[in-house]
Write an enzyme that holds these catalytic residues in place. Structure first.
Site, mmCIF file in Angstrom:
data_model
loop_
_atom_site.group_PDB
_atom_site.id
_atom_site.type_symbol
_atom_site.label_atom_id
_atom_site.label_comp_id
_atom_site.label_asym_id
_atom_site.label_seq_id
_atom_site.Cartn_x
_atom_site.Cartn_y
_atom_site.Cartn_z
ATOM 1 N N GLU A 215 16.861 -27.015 69.658
ATOM 2 C CA GLU A 215 15.933 -26.129 70.545
ATOM 3 C C GLU A 215 14.907 -26.944 71.225
ATOM 4 O O GLU A 215 14.623 -26.469 72.480
ATOM 5 C CB GLU A 215 15.469 -25.143 69.653
ATOM 6 N N ILE A 216 14.243 -27.978 70.710
ATOM 7 C CA ILE A 216 12.994 -28.705 71.121
ATOM 8 C C ILE A 216 13.908 -29.472 72.208
ATOM 9 O O ILE A 216 13.167 -29.520 73.293
ATOM 10 C CB ILE A 216 12.388 -29.456 70.092
#
Length: 167
Positions: A134-135
């Site tokens: 997700e980052i």
């Protein structure tokens, strides 16, 4: 918001670098509620605001049904273990395609919660992989970019075939 709000690969919004959140306020909390509604509608483990076309650095993560959703505002990996391991990944923005991605086995992430409180979390295994995934998305790096060129091309072809078949 609905599942229709979700960007689907190869939408260019999935490669846009998200802007830092400057204020943790009611507008951000409302955006988080919108994102959570989409996340639950598409049964995602994690989702970012860029997934719904809003280029801000917010991640929501829920590893198990019934578990509370954790919000990560401006998350950053401040430490990653040198030990790496394979994790099977995919994306609701590229449904039906899964591949093994090599990731750090453990990470420490610094972020703010939806009250603005600074926090740190250490994660390992699948949760660590989800946070990295997700980052990466916040950084404009769609997950298939972590694959070799050959595996990435195969994944894209498989997805195109699924879309043509109406899956």
């Amino acid at each position: 918001m609905t599942a229709a709000s979700l960007l689907i690969y190869p939408d260019p919004g999935l490669r846009r670098v998200a802007e830092p959140v400057l204020h943790v306020d009611e507008a951000l909390r409302a955006a988080a509620r919108d994102l959570e509604a989409v996340m639950l509608a598409v049964s995602a483990l994690g989702l970012t605001l860029p997934h719904i076309g809003r280029p801000q650095r917010l991640v929501l993560l829920r590893m198990e049904p019934g578990e509370p959703v954790t919000a990560y505002v401006n998350p950053e990996i401040v430490w990653a273990s040198p030990e790496r391991g394979p994790q099977t990944e995919g994306s609701v923005s590229m449904p039906g395609v899964m591949e093994v991605v090599d990731r750090a086995v453990r990470v420490r992430v610094r972020y703010r919660d939806l009250d603005g409180t600074e926090r740190e979390e250490e994660a390992e295994g699948f949760r660590a992989a989800c946070l990295q995934h997700e980052i990466d998305q916040l950084d404009g790096l769609f997950w298939i970019e972590r694959l070799s060129r050959l595996r990435r091309e195969r994944a894209i072809k498989r997805f195109a075939k699924l879309r043509r078949a109406g899956a």
